[in-house]
Design an enzyme around this catalytic site. Structure first.
Site, mmCIF file in Angstrom:
data_model
loop_
_atom_site.group_PDB
_atom_site.id
_atom_site.type_symbol
_atom_site.label_atom_id
_atom_site.label_comp_id
_atom_site.label_asym_id
_atom_site.label_seq_id
_atom_site.Cartn_x
_atom_site.Cartn_y
_atom_site.Cartn_z
ATOM 1 C CG ASN A 85 -4.253 -5.742 12.469
ATOM 2 O OD1 ASN A 85 -3.359 -5.554 13.295
ATOM 3 N ND2 ASN A 85 -4.012 -6.216 11.268
ATOM 4 C CG PHE B 169 -7.058 4.342 7.718
ATOM 5 C CD1 PHE B 169 -7.756 4.053 8.880
ATOM 6 C CD2 PHE B 169 -7.475 3.742 6.545
ATOM 7 C CE1 PHE B 169 -8.838 3.177 8.877
ATOM 8 C CE2 PHE B 169 -8.551 2.869 6.520
ATOM 9 C CZ PHE B 169 -9.243 2.586 7.698
ATOM 10 C CG HIS C 42 -0.013 -6.471 4.878
ATOM 11 N ND1 HIS C 42 0.062 -5.851 6.113
ATOM 12 C CD2 HIS C 42 -1.181 -6.068 4.336
ATOM 13 C CE1 HIS C 42 -1.006 -5.098 6.296
ATOM 14 N NE2 HIS C 42 -1.783 -5.218 5.230
ATOM 15 C CG ASN D 208 -1.907 -7.706 8.331
ATOM 16 O OD1 ASN D 208 -1.883 -7.176 9.439
ATOM 17 N ND2 ASN D 208 -2.801 -7.369 7.414
ATOM 18 C CD GLU D 209 -6.400 -7.346 8.897
ATOM 19 O OE1 GLU D 209 -6.850 -7.409 7.728
ATOM 20 O OE2 GLU D 209 -6.593 -6.381 9.645
ATOM 21 C CD GLU E 241 -3.606 -3.043 10.210
ATOM 22 O OE1 GLU E 241 -4.785 -2.741 9.896
ATOM 23 O OE2 GLU E 241 -2.881 -3.768 9.516
ATOM 24 C CD GLN F 33 -2.785 -1.278 2.388
ATOM 25 O OE1 GLN F 33 -2.359 -2.019 3.260
ATOM 26 N NE2 GLN F 33 -3.907 -0.590 2.526
ATOM 27 C CD GLU G 86 -6.086 2.310 3.530
ATOM 28 O OE1 GLU G 86 -6.693 1.225 3.449
ATOM 29 O OE2 GLU G 86 -5.169 2.531 4.339
ATOM 30 C CD1 TRP H 123 -4.568 1.819 8.293
ATOM 31 C CD2 TRP H 123 -2.771 0.490 8.523
ATOM 32 N NE1 TRP H 123 -4.224 1.373 7.052
ATOM 33 C CE2 TRP H 123 -3.119 0.566 7.156
ATOM 34 C CE3 TRP H 123 -1.666 -0.261 8.893
ATOM 35 C CZ2 TRP H 123 -2.412 -0.110 6.172
ATOM 36 C CZ3 TRP H 123 -0.971 -0.942 7.922
ATOM 37 C CH2 TRP H 123 -1.331 -0.861 6.578
ATOM 38 N NE ARG I 222 1.665 -4.845 11.898
ATOM 39 C CZ ARG I 222 0.564 -4.911 11.148
ATOM 40 N NH1 ARG I 222 -0.081 -3.799 10.824
ATOM 41 N NH2 ARG I 222 0.103 -6.071 10.733
ATOM 42 C CE1 TYR J 75 -7.918 0.598 11.289
ATOM 43 C CE2 TYR J 75 -7.981 -1.801 11.217
ATOM 44 C CZ TYR J 75 -7.326 -0.611 10.952
ATOM 45 O OH TYR J 75 -6.094 -0.627 10.350
#
Length: 510
Positions: free
Chosen positions: A329, A462, A142, A187-188, A399, A44, A455, A448, A98, A331
């Site tokens: 992570n 963000f 990621h 990641n995730e 995040e 990203q 995005e 984040w 990170r 939100y």
């Protein structure tokens, strides 16, 4: 293993009195060794997608417009601006950064020869961080699998990926580990395995429910579970390698990061409460139970049956206790309903197995018009759940942040465009401090994102630093939230600083 589950349905709204107390919050209220940072991902922010020997990942090979793959070629151009970005991190006062390594930049074909220019870039970035006293938290994967491995054997659906990922991880440990404080293998994984191989919402867009996302290949009934299984075994093998060959000398830690919204029942009905428990087990237990206990939750074994892969005795032993920490992570919240809406019940997959649908407060998560809402108490609830369910696990909030519309000019103090993000960060840091004082073993917090990233939600960003994507130099501009966070990190009472003081500091960049 099933566990009792307590739902804390009281949602924390910021009253004027609470806002007043938050104005006094600084990093000095947190434990002395607590890390504060910000994060991005290579996919990203780096750009340079076709430079210096890098080859495509699965995110970069789909037609422009599906996920904006054309914009990913440049992203925020950190590949060329990393020194400027690290300087900004240092001035902000970050303890840690990170970021992720692009597998296909370091090893373009996914296996085999290492790209010397990719190696040089990550060494240079790590050296720059080290020279400024900023700790590196590095993610190995990621979402950006080398396209060559996807083409060769289907990527994560094939067990050959375990050997290739472990070999890639060893290159990273060997070449970079002396300057890396913490490694996240993935990641995730509880997102990309489901989104990419079940519902076809993310690369490589595999599924078998064409009436929903019009996928051309895949088997949603098993592929999500199979890819998750291979991810877990890839993680376990990489951790074993790290602990045996590198950790004793380098002294870093290793874990992975999970997508971690909090879930609340849509109503107080027994069906919605039970559905929420299932969602939590499928969302967190799916990965946490193997990593802590060596096997999947019993409820998943019961519902999924033979479609859920099994671990051999050696694999289970390798998985058990294979994390030094877990990254969360987080939100916002989802409300859980015990029904599937219009989902096709003839399709057996993760979604129908859990037999629940989730939604943002008042809006479907798939509607772009939906705004992310702030529920700071959800972070406390999430951390309390992990404290009770997985005793003594070390946690990093990897995040946390708020997406706001990305305009043609940087947000200003006068407009108040960035005020929701400042309020959001205040609220969640206050909730985090409460959790730490209540015994949650949290050792760090990362906003984040550090700069505006590419995005996938169109028109949203963000970043603590606004990036002018239309400018040839991709200029960075501090937002009011970046000034607030910097004041917080330097021990100042960030939200009490007068607006004209913010503007004075901002004007030096504009």
């Amino acid at each position: 293993m099933e566990r009792p589950f307590m739902f804390l349905v009281f949602l924390f709204f910021l009253s004027p009195q609470i806002q007043a107390s938050l104005s006094h919050l600084t990093r000095d209220h947190f434990p002395p060794a607590f890390l504060f940072g910000a994060g991005t991902s290579s996919l990203q922010v780096e750009g340079a997608a076709q430079e210096d020997g890098k080859k495509p990942s699965i995110e970069e090979t789909f037609p422009d417009g599906i996920r904006g793959s054309d914009k990913l070629k440049v992203a925020a151009d950190q590949y060329h601006k990393y020194k400027e970005d690290v300087k900004l991190m240092h001035e902000m006062g970050l303890d840690a950064y990170r970021f992720s390594i692009a597998w296909s930049r370091l090893i373009p074909d996914g296996r085999g020869a290492v790209n010397p220019l990719g190696l040089k870039y990550y060494n240079s970035l790590l050296d720059e961080l080290h020279s400024h006293g900023i700790a590196a938290h590095v993610t190995l994967y990621h979402f950006d699998l080398p396209q060559s491995l996807q083409d060769e054997y289907g990527g994560w659906v094939d067990r050959r990926i375990i050997e290739d990922f472990t070999a890639y991880a060893e290159v990273c440990f060997r070449e970079f580990g002396d300057r890396v404080v913490a490694w996240s293998t993935f990641n995730e994984p509880n997102f990309f395995t489901l989104a990419g191989y079940d519902v076809g919402l993310a690369a490589p867009y595999r599924c078998s429910i064409p009436s929903f996302f019009n996928c051309s290949e895949g088997n949603s009934s098993v592929d999500g579970y199979l890819t998750a299984h291979n991810v877990l075994l890839s993680h376990a093998n990489a951790v074993q390698l790290y602990r045996e060959r590198y950790q004793p000398k380098q002294g870093g830690s290793i874990g992975l990061s999970l997508m971690s919204p909090w879930f609340l029942p849509a109503t107080n009905s027994s069906k919605d409460v039970a559905a929420t428990q299932r969602v939590v087990d499928f969302q967190f237990g799916w990965f946490m139970d193997p990593l802590v206990h060596g096997d999947y939750p019993l409820i998943m074994r019961r519902i999924v049956g033979s479609r859920l892969p099994t671990f051999g005795e050696k694999e289970s032993k390798l998985l058990k206790s294979s994390i030094d920490f877990i990254g969360l992570n987080h939100y916002t919240i989802f409300y859980v309903h015990d029904d599937l809406g219009n989902w096709d019940m003839n399709q057996t997959d993760y979604i129908t197995d859990v037999h629940a649908r989730v939604s943002f407060p008042g809006v479907s998560p798939f509607e772009e018009k939906g705004e992310q809402e702030s529920f700071p108490s959800a972070m406390s609830d999430l951390l309390e759940y992990f404290k009770q369910s997985y005793k003594d696990v070390t946690i990093f909030i990897h995040e946390n942040g708020l997406a706001l519309p990305h305009g043609n000019t940087p947000p200003s103090l006068e407009s108040g465009d960035d005020d929701p993000r400042v309020q959001y960060l205040q609220g969640y840091l206050d909730a985090l401090l409460t959790s730490i004082r209540n015994g949650s073993n949290v050792e760090g917090y990362f906003v984040w994102s550090f700069v505006d990233c590419f995005e996938f939600a169109a028109g949203k960003a963000f970043g603590l630093y606004y990036v002018d994507f239309e400018d040839a130099n991709f200029e960075r501009y501090p937002t009011p939230s970046s000034i607030w966070y910097s004041n917080f990190l330097h021990g100042k009472e960030g939200s009490k600083v007068k607006r004209h003081v913010y503007q004075t500091e901002l004007s030096s960049y504009i």
